[in-house]
Design a protein around this motif. Structure first.
Motif, PDB file in Angstrom:
ATOM      1  N   VAL A  92       8.181 102.092  15.512  1.00  0.00           N
ATOM      2  CA  VAL A  92       8.535 100.709  15.841  1.00  0.00           C
ATOM      3  C   VAL A  92       8.899 100.005  14.536  1.00  0.00           C
ATOM      4  O   VAL A  92       8.139 100.044  13.577  1.00  0.00           O
ATOM      5  N   GLU A  93      10.070  99.367  14.538  1.00  0.00           N
ATOM      6  CA  GLU A  93      10.500  98.627  13.349  1.00  0.00           C
ATOM      7  C   GLU A  93      10.764  97.176  13.725  1.00  0.00           C
ATOM      8  O   GLU A  93      11.499  96.888  14.658  1.00  0.00           O
ATOM      9  N   VAL A  94      10.137  96.290  12.976  1.00  0.00           N
ATOM     10  CA  VAL A  94      10.348  94.856  13.144  1.00  0.00           C
ATOM     11  C   VAL A  94      11.129  94.398  11.917  1.00  0.00           C
ATOM     12  O   VAL A  94      10.595  94.355  10.811  1.00  0.00           O
ATOM     13  N   LYS A  95      12.416  94.099  12.131  1.00  0.00           N
ATOM     14  CA  LYS A  95      13.264  93.649  11.030  1.00  0.00           C
ATOM     15  C   LYS A  95      13.034  92.152  10.816  1.00  0.00           C
ATOM     16  O   LYS A  95      12.965  91.382  11.757  1.00  0.00           O
ATOM     17  N   LEU A  96      12.920  91.770   9.551  1.00  0.00           N
ATOM     18  CA  LEU A  96      12.559  90.399   9.192  1.00  0.00           C
ATOM     19  C   LEU A  96      13.773  89.573   8.791  1.00  0.00           C
ATOM     20  O   LEU A  96      14.814  90.116   8.423  1.00  0.00           O
ATOM     21  N   LYS A  97      13.607  88.259   8.853  1.00  0.00           N
ATOM     22  CA  LYS A  97      14.660  87.322   8.452  1.00  0.00           C
ATOM     23  C   LYS A  97      14.029  85.994   8.074  1.00  0.00           C
ATOM     24  O   LYS A  97      12.821  85.843   8.098  1.00  0.00           O
ATOM     25  N   GLY A  98      14.856  85.020   7.754  1.00  0.00           N
ATOM     26  CA  GLY A  98      14.414  83.641   7.627  1.00  0.00           C
ATOM     27  C   GLY A  98      13.855  83.222   6.286  1.00  0.00           C
ATOM     28  O   GLY A  98      13.625  82.056   6.048  1.00  0.00           O
ATOM     29  N   ASP A  99      13.636  84.155   5.406  1.00  0.00           N
ATOM     30  CA  ASP A  99      13.117  83.863   4.077  1.00  0.00           C
ATOM     31  C   ASP A  99      13.866  84.814   3.161  1.00  0.00           C
ATOM     32  O   ASP A  99      13.918  86.016   3.443  1.00  0.00           O
ATOM     33  N   GLU A 100      14.472  84.316   2.126  1.00  0.00           N
ATOM     34  CA  GLU A 100      15.270  85.213   1.275  1.00  0.00           C
ATOM     35  C   GLU A 100      14.441  86.372   0.724  1.00  0.00           C
ATOM     36  O   GLU A 100      14.977  87.439   0.453  1.00  0.00           O
ATOM     37  N   ALA A 101      13.142  86.201   0.615  1.00  0.00           N
ATOM     38  CA  ALA A 101      12.278  87.281   0.151  1.00  0.00           C
ATOM     39  C   ALA A 101      12.155  88.390   1.203  1.00  0.00           C
ATOM     40  O   ALA A 101      11.781  89.505   0.885  1.00  0.00           O
ATOM     41  N   PHE A 102      12.466  88.085   2.476  1.00  0.00           N
ATOM     42  CA  PHE A 102      12.380  89.064   3.557  1.00  0.00           C
ATOM     43  C   PHE A 102      13.716  89.756   3.838  1.00  0.00           C
ATOM     44  O   PHE A 102      13.767  90.678   4.641  1.00  0.00           O
ATOM     45  N   ALA A 103      14.786  89.312   3.226  1.00  0.00           N
ATOM     46  CA  ALA A 103      16.126  89.821   3.523  1.00  0.00           C
ATOM     47  C   ALA A 103      16.188  91.342   3.383  1.00  0.00           C
ATOM     48  O   ALA A 103      15.833  91.893   2.345  1.00  0.00           O
ATOM     49  N   GLY A 104      16.600  92.004   4.456  1.00  0.00           N
ATOM     50  CA  GLY A 104      16.749  93.458   4.450  1.00  0.00           C
ATOM     51  C   GLY A 104      15.447  94.232   4.504  1.00  0.00           C
ATOM     52  O   GLY A 104      15.439  95.442   4.326  1.00  0.00           O
ATOM     53  N   LYS A 105      14.346  93.581   4.778  1.00  0.00           N
ATOM     54  CA  LYS A 105      13.040  94.242   4.781  1.00  0.00           C
ATOM     55  C   LYS A 105      12.482  94.323   6.198  1.00  0.00           C
ATOM     56  O   LYS A 105      12.885  93.571   7.077  1.00  0.00           O
ATOM     57  N   SER A 106      11.549  95.237   6.390  1.00  0.00           N
ATOM     58  CA  SER A 106      10.995  95.469   7.721  1.00  0.00           C
ATOM     59  C   SER A 106       9.516  95.786   7.657  1.00  0.00           C
ATOM     60  O   SER A 106       9.002  96.248   6.641  1.00  0.00           O
ATOM     61  N   LEU A 107       8.876  95.558   8.795  1.00  0.00           N
ATOM     62  CA  LEU A 107       7.538  96.091   9.040  1.00  0.00           C
ATOM     63  C   LEU A 107       7.737  97.318   9.913  1.00  0.00           C
ATOM     64  O   LEU A 107       8.467  97.266  10.904  1.00  0.00           O
TER      65      LEU A 107
END
Length: 141
Positions: A92-107
């Motif tokens: 399961v991958e939860v792709k993140l957004k909304g904060d430039e520090a989260f750009a392109g990152k996932s849980l």
């Protein structure tokens, strides 16, 4: 009397240095807490979906072919969750957004076999451990 005058000058200086030190230390902590708070919706969603994947695997004897095979909860409304995907072997991958520090990152929540049992784990791909809940930190394997 001279000793008293020296203390009158040193005490405020010591106080200013102490307050400055506290503020410098508190800033990164506040930033980490803010990022952790922003990750909560993604962590909650990932945990819920991975539990449903585990139940599906236990009852069907196979991994689900996609999210359509799972009865999913309503997604939490969050400015920090971009998408949810289900990959091979229950990943399961939860792709993140909304904060430039989260750009392109996932849980990422996936399964590993330990002692004949499937155990899920959580990782924050590209995210500092300080931002992650304890269960998702890299030292947890």
């Amino acid at each position: 009397m001279k000793l008293l005058n020296r203390l009158d000058l040193i005490a405020p200086l010591v106080l200013v240095v102490a307050v400055a030190g506290i503020l410098l230390y508190a800033q990164p902590t506040r930033e980490n807490l803010t990022h952790r708070k922003n990750l909560l919706a993604g962590v909650a969603l990932g945990k819920e979906v991975v539990q449903r994947v585990k139940v599906f695997h236990g009852s069907e004897g196979r991994w689900p072919n996609g999210l359509e095979e799972l009865t999913l909860p309503e997604r939490p409304r969050s400015d920090y969750v971009e998408s949810l995907t289900l990959g091979d072997q229950g990943r399961v991958e939860v792709k993140l957004k909304g904060d430039e520090a989260f750009a392109g990152k996932s849980l990422v929540f996936d399964f590993v076999e330990r002692g004949g049992y499937l155990v899920w784990r959580c990782r924050g791909e590209g995210l500092p451990d300080d931002w992650l809940p304890d269960m998702c930190r890299s030292d947890r394997g």
